[in-house]
Design a protein around this motif. Structure first.
Motif, PDB file in Angstrom:
ATOM      1  N   LYS A   1      11.469   8.079 -13.628  1.00 54.38           N
ATOM      2  CA  LYS A   1      11.115   9.256 -13.328  1.00 54.38           C
ATOM      3  C   LYS A   1       9.945   9.448 -12.416  1.00 54.38           C
ATOM      4  O   LYS A   1       9.687  10.200 -11.578  1.00 54.38           O
ATOM      5  CB  LYS A   1      10.925  10.048 -14.574  1.00 54.38           C
ATOM      6  N   ALA A   2       8.927   8.510 -12.870  1.00 55.66           N
ATOM      7  CA  ALA A   2       7.696   8.593 -11.763  1.00 55.66           C
ATOM      8  C   ALA A   2       7.997   8.309 -10.497  1.00 55.66           C
ATOM      9  O   ALA A   2       7.450   8.855  -9.624  1.00 55.66           O
ATOM     10  CB  ALA A   2       6.557   7.366 -12.583  1.00 55.66           C
ATOM     11  N   LEU A   3       8.916   7.176 -10.208  1.00 54.26           N
ATOM     12  CA  LEU A   3       9.187   6.679  -8.837  1.00 54.26           C
ATOM     13  C   LEU A   3       9.960   7.857  -8.163  1.00 54.26           C
ATOM     14  O   LEU A   3       9.642   7.943  -6.873  1.00 54.26           O
ATOM     15  CB  LEU A   3      10.043   5.518  -8.865  1.00 54.26           C
TER      16      LEU A   3
ATOM     17  N   HIS B   1      -3.927  21.281  -2.281  1.00 55.79           N
ATOM     18  CA  HIS B   1      -4.077  21.802  -3.347  1.00 55.79           C
ATOM     19  C   HIS B   1      -3.498  21.236  -4.653  1.00 55.79           C
ATOM     20  O   HIS B   1      -4.146  21.224  -5.783  1.00 55.79           O
ATOM     21  CB  HIS B   1      -3.994  23.326  -3.386  1.00 55.79           C
ATOM     22  N   ASP B   2      -2.306  20.914  -4.542  1.00 55.78           N
ATOM     23  CA  ASP B   2      -1.458  20.544  -5.690  1.00 55.78           C
ATOM     24  C   ASP B   2      -1.651  18.832  -5.887  1.00 55.78           C
ATOM     25  O   ASP B   2      -0.980  18.389  -6.708  1.00 55.78           O
ATOM     26  CB  ASP B   2      -0.039  20.790  -5.614  1.00 55.78           C
ATOM     27  N   THR B   3      -2.286  18.242  -4.949  1.00 53.29           N
ATOM     28  CA  THR B   3      -2.593  16.743  -5.100  1.00 53.29           C
ATOM     29  C   THR B   3      -2.984  16.296  -6.822  1.00 53.29           C
ATOM     30  O   THR B   3      -2.507  15.502  -7.199  1.00 53.29           O
ATOM     31  CB  THR B   3      -3.476  16.471  -4.073  1.00 53.29           C
ATOM     32  N   ARG B   4      -3.969  17.091  -7.108  1.00 51.28           N
ATOM     33  CA  ARG B   4      -4.402  16.559  -8.300  1.00 51.28           C
ATOM     34  C   ARG B   4      -3.383  16.871  -9.546  1.00 51.28           C
ATOM     35  O   ARG B   4      -3.200  16.150 -10.497  1.00 51.28           O
ATOM     36  CB  ARG B   4      -5.700  17.582  -8.847  1.00 51.28           C
ATOM     37  N   HIS B   5      -2.593  17.961  -9.392  1.00 53.99           N
ATOM     38  CA  HIS B   5      -1.480  18.112 -10.452  1.00 53.99           C
ATOM     39  C   HIS B   5      -0.322  16.887 -10.135  1.00 53.99           C
ATOM     40  O   HIS B   5      -0.129  16.448 -11.138  1.00 53.99           O
ATOM     41  CB  HIS B   5      -0.850  19.646 -10.016  1.00 53.99           C
ATOM     42  N   HIS B   6      -0.145  16.663  -8.955  1.00 51.47           N
ATOM     43  CA  HIS B   6       0.970  15.481  -8.792  1.00 51.47           C
ATOM     44  C   HIS B   6       0.422  14.464  -9.457  1.00 51.47           C
ATOM     45  O   HIS B   6       0.992  13.487 -10.238  1.00 51.47           O
ATOM     46  CB  HIS B   6       0.977  15.161  -7.463  1.00 51.47           C
ATOM     47  N   LEU B   7      -0.997  13.912  -9.183  1.00 51.09           N
ATOM     48  CA  LEU B   7      -1.512  12.659  -9.808  1.00 51.09           C
ATOM     49  C   LEU B   7      -1.491  12.775 -11.504  1.00 51.09           C
ATOM     50  O   LEU B   7      -1.350  11.823 -11.958  1.00 51.09           O
ATOM     51  CB  LEU B   7      -3.013  12.531  -9.237  1.00 51.09           C
ATOM     52  N   SER B   8      -1.841  14.004 -11.940  1.00 49.30           N
ATOM     53  CA  SER B   8      -1.809  14.114 -13.458  1.00 49.30           C
ATOM     54  C   SER B   8      -0.329  13.966 -13.953  1.00 49.30           C
ATOM     55  O   SER B   8      -0.110  13.125 -14.920  1.00 49.30           O
ATOM     56  CB  SER B   8      -2.274  15.570 -13.737  1.00 49.30           C
ATOM     57  N   VAL B   9       0.689  14.665 -13.146  1.00 48.12           N
ATOM     58  CA  VAL B   9       2.180  14.251 -13.566  1.00 48.12           C
ATOM     59  C   VAL B   9       2.552  12.836 -13.754  1.00 48.12           C
ATOM     60  O   VAL B   9       3.140  12.233 -14.651  1.00 48.12           O
ATOM     61  CB  VAL B   9       3.087  15.112 -12.625  1.00 48.12           C
ATOM     62  N   LEU B  10       2.283  12.125 -12.442  1.00 51.76           N
ATOM     63  CA  LEU B  10       2.467  10.439 -12.112  1.00 51.76           C
ATOM     64  C   LEU B  10       1.854  10.048 -13.451  1.00 51.76           C
ATOM     65  O   LEU B  10       2.317   9.042 -14.123  1.00 51.76           O
ATOM     66  CB  LEU B  10       2.070  10.314 -11.037  1.00 51.76           C
ATOM     67  N   ARG B  11       0.491  10.123 -13.787  1.00 51.82           N
ATOM     68  CA  ARG B  11      -0.111   9.569 -14.926  1.00 51.82           C
ATOM     69  C   ARG B  11       0.694   9.554 -16.171  1.00 51.82           C
ATOM     70  O   ARG B  11       0.673   8.522 -16.823  1.00 51.82           O
ATOM     71  CB  ARG B  11      -1.532   9.854 -14.680  1.00 51.82           C
ATOM     72  N   THR B  12       0.841  10.745 -16.345  1.00 52.29           N
ATOM     73  CA  THR B  12       1.687  10.978 -17.732  1.00 52.29           C
ATOM     74  C   THR B  12       2.948  10.210 -17.802  1.00 52.29           C
ATOM     75  O   THR B  12       3.493   9.770 -18.832  1.00 52.29           O
ATOM     76  CB  THR B  12       1.900  12.604 -17.860  1.00 52.29           C
ATOM     77  N   LEU B  13       3.775  10.413 -16.620  1.00 54.26           N
ATOM     78  CA  LEU B  13       4.973   9.699 -16.821  1.00 54.26           C
ATOM     79  C   LEU B  13       5.050   8.135 -16.847  1.00 54.26           C
ATOM     80  O   LEU B  13       5.642   7.598 -17.629  1.00 54.26           O
ATOM     81  CB  LEU B  13       5.753   9.949 -15.466  1.00 54.26           C
ATOM     82  N   ILE B  14       4.019   7.553 -16.369  1.00 52.29           N
ATOM     83  CA  ILE B  14       3.580   6.123 -16.205  1.00 52.29           C
ATOM     84  C   ILE B  14       3.224   5.795 -17.704  1.00 52.29           C
ATOM     85  O   ILE B  14       3.565   4.654 -18.256  1.00 52.29           O
ATOM     86  CB  ILE B  14       2.562   5.548 -15.318  1.00 52.29           C
ATOM     87  N   GLN B  15       2.303   6.704 -18.293  1.00 49.51           N
ATOM     88  CA  GLN B  15       1.751   6.391 -19.859  1.00 49.51           C
ATOM     89  C   GLN B  15       2.997   6.242 -20.684  1.00 49.51           C
ATOM     90  O   GLN B  15       2.905   5.780 -21.664  1.00 49.51           O
ATOM     91  CB  GLN B  15       0.512   7.245 -20.216  1.00 49.51           C
ATOM     92  N   GLN B  16       3.905   7.228 -20.449  1.00 52.74           N
ATOM     93  CA  GLN B  16       5.057   7.230 -21.396  1.00 52.74           C
ATOM     94  C   GLN B  16       6.049   6.300 -21.036  1.00 52.74           C
ATOM     95  O   GLN B  16       6.934   6.312 -21.864  1.00 52.74           O
ATOM     96  CB  GLN B  16       5.511   8.731 -21.213  1.00 52.74           C
ATOM     97  N   GLY B  17       5.652   5.622 -20.287  1.00 48.37           N
ATOM     98  CA  GLY B  17       6.950   4.401 -19.901  1.00 48.37           C
ATOM     99  C   GLY B  17       7.892   4.852 -19.038  1.00 48.37           C
ATOM    100  O   GLY B  17       8.965   4.141 -18.743  1.00 48.37           O
TER     101      GLY B  17
END
Length: 333
Positions: free
Chosen positions: A177-179, A157-173
């Motif tokens: 934290k993403a790892l 259920h939370d997979t979409r949320h996890h992917l969104s958080v990872l995308r945001t962290l990667i976009q912010q460089g």
């Protein structure tokens, strides 16, 4: 049994009556003494023996036959040697010796039957205890499985949320934290997965459950497994043996400091036989009776008996021993 035992009980009043007759020489004293003693014996039997006798008659016919043979032998001997003849007073040595022989033989037969029934009862109770332990083990496994399924449902259920958080962290460089976040999610997934140690699913389930328990209690363990998908014996019995071995090892190492907690397990299959070897550190060496470790601690000691029971049911071999201060169990099935 009732008639012969009643006759046996009446001998008490007979002896007391004879004693009164010998002292007084009056026949009426003999009968009065017998009546009084009979009443006294009746009261004592009603108060202290009736309840036990009622339990006695719940025994099997074979046991009752052996029990009743004792008063029957005395009844026949007494009538044959005193009422219908005077053999008891002839001085023939065979007469008193026969009574002692017959009663001892009857008593030995009773002991043989009693202890056989006692052993069968103990085995039945032990089997019931093993079944209860096995059901508790299965309930624990089912509980852990339900927990894993619930975790997986939440994670899906939370997979979409996890992917969104990872995308945001990667976009912010913020790759570190993403790892870190990715490792945390990965660890959560790992906790819900039954690890693959071999091709047998039931063995994997048992090993995965104890792997989680060992990790929770900071117990190090080394494992080597090389068995096939199909076991050469009952999977249920083998998993019961494996569970008891690991359970005993876990309880043993819990008494040690964290840095000394170590369990080693090796499972292999060779020439159609399963080989199990487990070794664990212990604080104190156990006491062995007939090659089996025993303990006086309440609630403990059933694991070793369970292992022995299941191994013998599978016509296998077991060995418990100490090696360089470690407790070792070896099983061949």
């Amino acid at each position: 049994i009732s008639i012969f035992t009643a006759y046996l009980c009446c001998q008490c009043s007979n002896w007391m009556g004879l004693f009164a007759l010998f002292v007084t020489g009056q026949e009426w004293c003999y009968y009065v003494c017998r009546i009084l003693v009979t009443i006294g014996v009746f009261v004592i039997l009603c108060r202290y023996v009736c309840q036990t006798t009622a339990m006695l008659f719940a025994k099997t016919d074979r046991e009752l036959l052996i029990i009743g043979s004792l008063p029957m032998v005395y009844y026949i001997f007494d009538y044959a040697t005193t009422k219908f003849s005077s053999l008891l007073y002839t001085g023939n040595k065979a007469v008193p010796e026969f009574l002692g022989f017959a009663m001892c033989l009857t008593y030995l037969l009773f002991l043989l039957v009693y202890f056989r029934e006692y052993e069968m009862k103990n085995k039945a109770e032990q089997y019931n205890e093993l079944i209860r332990m096995q059901l508790n083990s299965f309930q624990t496994e089912m509980t852990n499985t339900r927990k894993s399924e619930k975790k997986m449902s939440i994670l899906r259920h939370d997979t979409r949320h996890h992917l969104s958080v990872l995308r945001t962290l990667i976009q912010q460089g913020e790759t570190d934290k993403a790892l870190e976040y990715l490792n945390e999610v990965s660890q959560t997934y790992d906790d819900t997965v039954i690890k693959t140690y071999c091709r047998n699913e039931m063995v994997n389930s048992v090993l995965s459950i104890y792997n989680m328990r060992f990790e929770e209690q900071r117990i190090r363990w080394e494992i080597q497994v090389s068995i096939g998908e199909k076991l050469p014996c009952s999977e249920m019995m083998f998993c019961a043996i494996l569970s008891n071995v690991l359970e005993n090892a876990m309880h043993a190492v819990q008494e040690l400091p964290q840095e000394k907690r170590l369990i080693q397990l090796a499972l292999s299959e060779k020439s159609g036989h399963l080989l199990l070897m487990a070794k664990n550190t212990v604080q104190n060496a156990p006491v062995f009776i007939d090659g089996v470790p025993v303990t006086e601690r309440s609630g403990h000691g059933l694991g070793a008996r369970s292992i022995v029971y299941y191994v013998e049911k599978l016509n296998g071999q077991y060995q418990f021993f100490m090696e360089n201060g470690d407790f070792v169990v070896m099983i061949i099935l």
